[in-house]
Motif scaffolding. Structure first.
Motif, PDB file in Angstrom:
ATOM      1  N   ALA A 153       0.612  -1.108  -0.086  1.00  0.00           N
ATOM      2  CA  ALA A 153      -0.006  -0.101   0.189  1.00  0.00           C
ATOM      3  C   ALA A 153       1.359   1.255   0.298  1.00  0.00           C
ATOM      4  O   ALA A 153       0.171   2.157  -0.368  1.00  0.00           O
ATOM      5  N   SER A 154       1.808   1.209   0.614  1.00  0.00           N
ATOM      6  CA  SER A 154       2.744   2.615   0.745  1.00  0.00           C
ATOM      7  C   SER A 154       3.570   2.603  -0.687  1.00  0.00           C
ATOM      8  O   SER A 154       3.497   3.882  -1.301  1.00  0.00           O
ATOM      9  N   VAL A 155       3.379   1.919  -1.710  1.00  0.00           N
ATOM     10  CA  VAL A 155       4.030   2.025  -2.970  1.00  0.00           C
ATOM     11  C   VAL A 155       2.515   2.331  -3.677  1.00  0.00           C
ATOM     12  O   VAL A 155       2.601   3.635  -4.231  1.00  0.00           O
ATOM     13  N   GLY A 156       1.379   2.349  -3.880  1.00  0.00           N
ATOM     14  CA  GLY A 156      -0.026   2.218  -4.044  1.00  0.00           C
ATOM     15  C   GLY A 156      -0.257   3.521  -3.815  1.00  0.00           C
ATOM     16  O   GLY A 156      -1.276   4.669  -4.542  1.00  0.00           O
ATOM     17  N   LEU A 157      -0.085   4.159  -2.199  1.00  0.00           N
ATOM     18  CA  LEU A 157      -0.828   5.883  -2.019  1.00  0.00           C
ATOM     19  C   LEU A 157       0.914   6.611  -1.984  1.00  0.00           C
ATOM     20  O   LEU A 157       0.319   7.849  -1.936  1.00  0.00           O
ATOM     21  N   LYS A 158       1.781   6.307  -2.488  1.00  0.00           N
ATOM     22  CA  LYS A 158       2.756   6.860  -2.665  1.00  0.00           C
ATOM     23  C   LYS A 158       2.731   8.522  -2.989  1.00  0.00           C
ATOM     24  O   LYS A 158       3.686   9.145  -2.517  1.00  0.00           O
ATOM     25  N   ASP A 159       1.924   8.682  -3.628  1.00  0.00           N
ATOM     26  CA  ASP A 159       1.381  10.446  -4.724  1.00  0.00           C
ATOM     27  C   ASP A 159       0.916  10.739  -3.987  1.00  0.00           C
ATOM     28  O   ASP A 159       0.285  12.046  -4.888  1.00  0.00           O
ATOM     29  N   THR A 160       0.381  10.630  -2.324  1.00  0.00           N
ATOM     30  CA  THR A 160      -0.738  11.220  -1.878  1.00  0.00           C
ATOM     31  C   THR A 160      -0.240  12.186  -1.003  1.00  0.00           C
ATOM     32  O   THR A 160       1.346  11.004  -0.335  1.00  0.00           O
ATOM     33  N   GLU A 161      -1.052  12.598  -0.255  1.00  0.00           N
ATOM     34  CA  GLU A 161      -0.489  12.980   1.295  1.00  0.00           C
ATOM     35  C   GLU A 161      -0.798  11.966   2.677  1.00  0.00           C
ATOM     36  O   GLU A 161      -0.324  12.149   2.785  1.00  0.00           O
TER      37      GLU A 161
ATOM     38  N   GLY B 208      -3.827   1.966  -6.494  1.00  0.00           N
ATOM     39  CA  GLY B 208      -3.190   2.988  -7.084  1.00  0.00           C
ATOM     40  C   GLY B 208      -2.915   3.344  -8.491  1.00  0.00           C
ATOM     41  O   GLY B 208      -2.401   4.739  -9.027  1.00  0.00           O
ATOM     42  N   THR B 209      -4.377   2.387  -9.104  1.00  0.00           N
ATOM     43  CA  THR B 209      -4.488   2.144 -10.236  1.00  0.00           C
ATOM     44  C   THR B 209      -5.256   4.157 -10.436  1.00  0.00           C
ATOM     45  O   THR B 209      -6.097   3.646 -11.961  1.00  0.00           O
ATOM     46  N   SER B 210      -6.030   4.472  -9.879  1.00  0.00           N
ATOM     47  CA  SER B 210      -6.491   5.866  -9.975  1.00  0.00           C
ATOM     48  C   SER B 210      -6.331   7.066  -9.482  1.00  0.00           C
ATOM     49  O   SER B 210      -6.613   6.470  -8.065  1.00  0.00           O
TER      50      SER B 210
ATOM     51  N   ASP C  26      -6.767  10.438  -4.426  1.00  0.00           N
ATOM     52  CA  ASP C  26      -7.262  11.914  -4.296  1.00  0.00           C
ATOM     53  C   ASP C  26      -8.673  11.544  -3.015  1.00  0.00           C
ATOM     54  O   ASP C  26      -8.078  12.599  -1.779  1.00  0.00           O
ATOM     55  N   LEU C  27      -9.952  11.087  -3.654  1.00  0.00           N
ATOM     56  CA  LEU C  27     -10.567  10.908  -2.677  1.00  0.00           C
ATOM     57  C   LEU C  27     -10.336  10.726  -1.541  1.00  0.00           C
ATOM     58  O   LEU C  27     -10.941  10.891  -0.015  1.00  0.00           O
ATOM     59  N   VAL C  28      -9.467   9.063  -1.648  1.00  0.00           N
ATOM     60  CA  VAL C  28      -9.645   8.766   0.736  1.00  0.00           C
ATOM     61  C   VAL C  28      -8.048   9.631   0.949  1.00  0.00           C
ATOM     62  O   VAL C  28      -8.720   9.052   2.020  1.00  0.00           O
ATOM     63  N   ALA C  29      -7.400   9.725   0.364  1.00  0.00           N
ATOM     64  CA  ALA C  29      -6.210  11.207   0.998  1.00  0.00           C
ATOM     65  C   ALA C  29      -7.494  12.193   1.928  1.00  0.00           C
ATOM     66  O   ALA C  29      -7.128  12.429   2.772  1.00  0.00           O
ATOM     67  N   GLU C  30      -7.791  12.662   0.706  1.00  0.00           N
ATOM     68  CA  GLU C  30      -9.188  14.358   1.672  1.00  0.00           C
ATOM     69  C   GLU C  30     -10.154  12.774   2.500  1.00  0.00           C
ATOM     70  O   GLU C  30      -9.984  13.890   4.092  1.00  0.00           O
ATOM     71  N   TYR C  31     -10.603  11.861   2.828  1.00  0.00           N
ATOM     72  CA  TYR C  31     -11.251  11.109   3.671  1.00  0.00           C
ATOM     73  C   TYR C  31      -9.914  11.046   4.699  1.00  0.00           C
ATOM     74  O   TYR C  31     -10.269  11.578   6.568  1.00  0.00           O
TER      75      TYR C  31
END
Length: 523
Positions: A128-136, A496-498, A503-508
């Protein structure tokens, strides 16, 4: 170890990778949670008050394949929990935990579960750290994965099958299969062998989802969190829903991706699961049919028949698959269903079927089948299949032979590409019928939960494993918001495919702001 004759089964799935670290006591932190966990006499204080210390991950990886994830900057530790929460002074279990520290201004810990049941949450922390690497998300949260009790690096671990039995396709469970001749003696031998390998009947009876939810609350406290921030996918949505039911006021935020319907019986869910696989198989066949060299032919309407002509002979005449192994019907259909989880794997499935058709070899289908059970390059398997069986046996209703035969007949009807052609009448048993203890989850669960903050449920329109409508039901059950994702795959939030989903998961997770009701994303 008991001897098994060759049977037929398909891949297992629910519905989606040491050095011991000291644990010491710290000041009184969390005794109020004990009444929610089933006691009110302070007997759980030593578990809730423990300090979870992290260090090197060396020695934690269950297989050589997963060792690539257990490296710096990830840290690992172990959490002590009661084996039986009704007997907190009795035997204990140790839960493997992995952490990647937040890189910026920290909000807290994000606890992860990848599904299964039986999947490694420790490995998932790295994935998951790879899939979410471009988020906050990685900036604001420690990524924390844990192996649920009985799974992977946690001890005692469920152990029912040898590596050699798995290599031969003899790790038989019935959580998903459409085929297989079972006897009452076999189900008794299965339970006895699992107990012998796992540390006894008490261990087998302890690994249900409600105990794991209790462990999650102990983990929350040991991480120093007042409330839990959680992201679960597939079976992990069940864990999240059960935790929400048991500890609603201890939830900060939950992302539940690829939902398990909390109102469905096991039989209903297995039927929907097979319907989903058949739908994905048909879509794959339609895509393949545009090519003249498609191994399933150029008429999608005949693809199931063509596939059955290729795989049914494997019941009696398996084909070479490398390393001295042979591909049988169970591994062939298991390899295909493994690939059907994600539409991007369709080309690999078609290539593997072509090898079977043109060369009468099963190397590629075997590799797909192995990937579900996580077989290392050294031939060692992790215990995902074993744990899957044990957790389902503790959670799910058990069926009579007549009910099992009826169910398997219906499964073959709704998913004919996986039908072995066998007559199940009089030859079907529930693998869990001799399992110690009684199922403890209860159905429906997580209904009318009071005091729960807003949750985020994510459902993919073409998910072959957890149907889209299951997300609607779970969101309604929890009073949460559902995000619709257009696509053909099982789960999306940690992959990290969408970018839209990311973005929406990070905002939440960061700001606790859920998407608008009409918000949609695509893959």
């Amino acid at each position: 170890m008991f001897h098994r004759r060759r049977l037929v089964r398909t891949s297992f799935a629910f519905a989606a990778v040491p050095m011991l670290i000291a644990l010491g006591a710290c000041g009184g932190q969390e005794s109020e949670a004990q009444s929610e966990a089933g006691t009110n006499d302070g007997a759980l204080d030593r578990f809730y008050n423990q300090e979870l210390e992290f260090g090197s991950c060396e020695g934690y990886a269950p297989t050589a394949t997963e060792e690539q994830y257990y490296v710096e900057p990830f840290e690992c530790g172990r959490l002590e929990v009661p084996l039986n929460y009704d007997e907190p002074d009795g035997e204990t279990a140790w839960i493997g935990v992995m952490r990647l520290a937040a890189k910026g201004e920290r909000i807290g810990s994000l606890v992860l579960n990848p599904g299964g049941p039986g999947g490694s949450g420790m490995t998932q922390a790295a994935v998951a750290s790879v899939g979410l690497k471009d988020t906050e998300v990685l900036q604001r949260f420690d990524m924390v994965g844990f192996d649920p009790r009985g799974v992977g690096a946690s001890t005692p671990a469920i152990d029912c099958f040898t590596d050699e039995e798995r290599d031969r396709g003899e790790d038989w469970v019935t959580s998903l299969g459409t085929a297989g001749e079972w006897t009452e003696d076999y189900t008794q031998e299965l339970a006895d062998t699992c107990a012998e390998g796992s540390g006894g009947e008490d261990v087998l009876a302890s690994v249900g989802s409600r105990n794991v939810a209790r462990d999650m609350d102990v983990l929350r406290a040991a991480l120093g969190e007042e409330k839990l921030t959680y992201a679960g996918q597939s079976y992990g949505t069940r864990l999240g829903a059960v935790y929400a039911e048991m500890f609603p006021e201890k939830v900060r935020a939950m992302v539940l991706d690829g939902a398990i319907d909390p109102t469905q019986s096991l039989a209903e869910r297995r039927l929907e699961l097979q319907v989903g696989f058949q739908r994905s198989f048909d879509l794959m066949a339609k895509s393949c049919a545009t090519s003249q060299d498609c191994p399933l032919g150029t008429d999608p309407g005949k693809a199931t028949e063509v596939f059955q002509d290729l795989v049914r002979p494997l019941i009696d005449e398996p084909v070479p698959a490398g390393e001295g192994r042979e591909l049988g019907f169970n591994q062939a259909t298991g390899g295909v269903t493994t690939g059907l989880y994600y539409s991007e794997q369709w080309p690999a499935i078609i290539d593997a079927i072509a090898q079977l058709k043109n060369e009468r070899r099963g190397d590629k289908l075997m590799a797909l089948s192995d990937s579900m059970g996580v077989r290392g390059a050294d031939g060692a398997w992790n215990n995902q299949t074993d744990a899957n069986l044990a957790i389902n046996c503790n959670d799910e209703q058990r069926r009579s032979p007549e009910e099992e035969a009826k169910l398997r007949t219906e499964l073959a009807e709704v998913s004919p590409f996986m039908d072995s052609g066998e007559d199940f009448e009089g030859a079907s048993r529930d693998a869990c019928e001799k399992w110690p203890g009684e199922p403890s989850l209860g159905f429906p669960y997580a209904q009318n939960v009071q005091g729960l903050p807003e949750t985020l449920v994510i459902s993919v329109t073409g998910d072959p494993v957890t149907p889209y409508d299951a997300g609607k039901t779970l969101a309604e059950s929890l009073g949460g918001t559902m995000l619709t994702v257009e696509g053909e795959r099982h789960t999306v939030a940690q992959a990290g495919t969408s970018p839209c989903v990311n973005d929406l998961v990070a905002e939440y997770l960061i700001n606790l702001k859920t998407p608008a009701e009409d918000q949609r994303c695509s893959l």
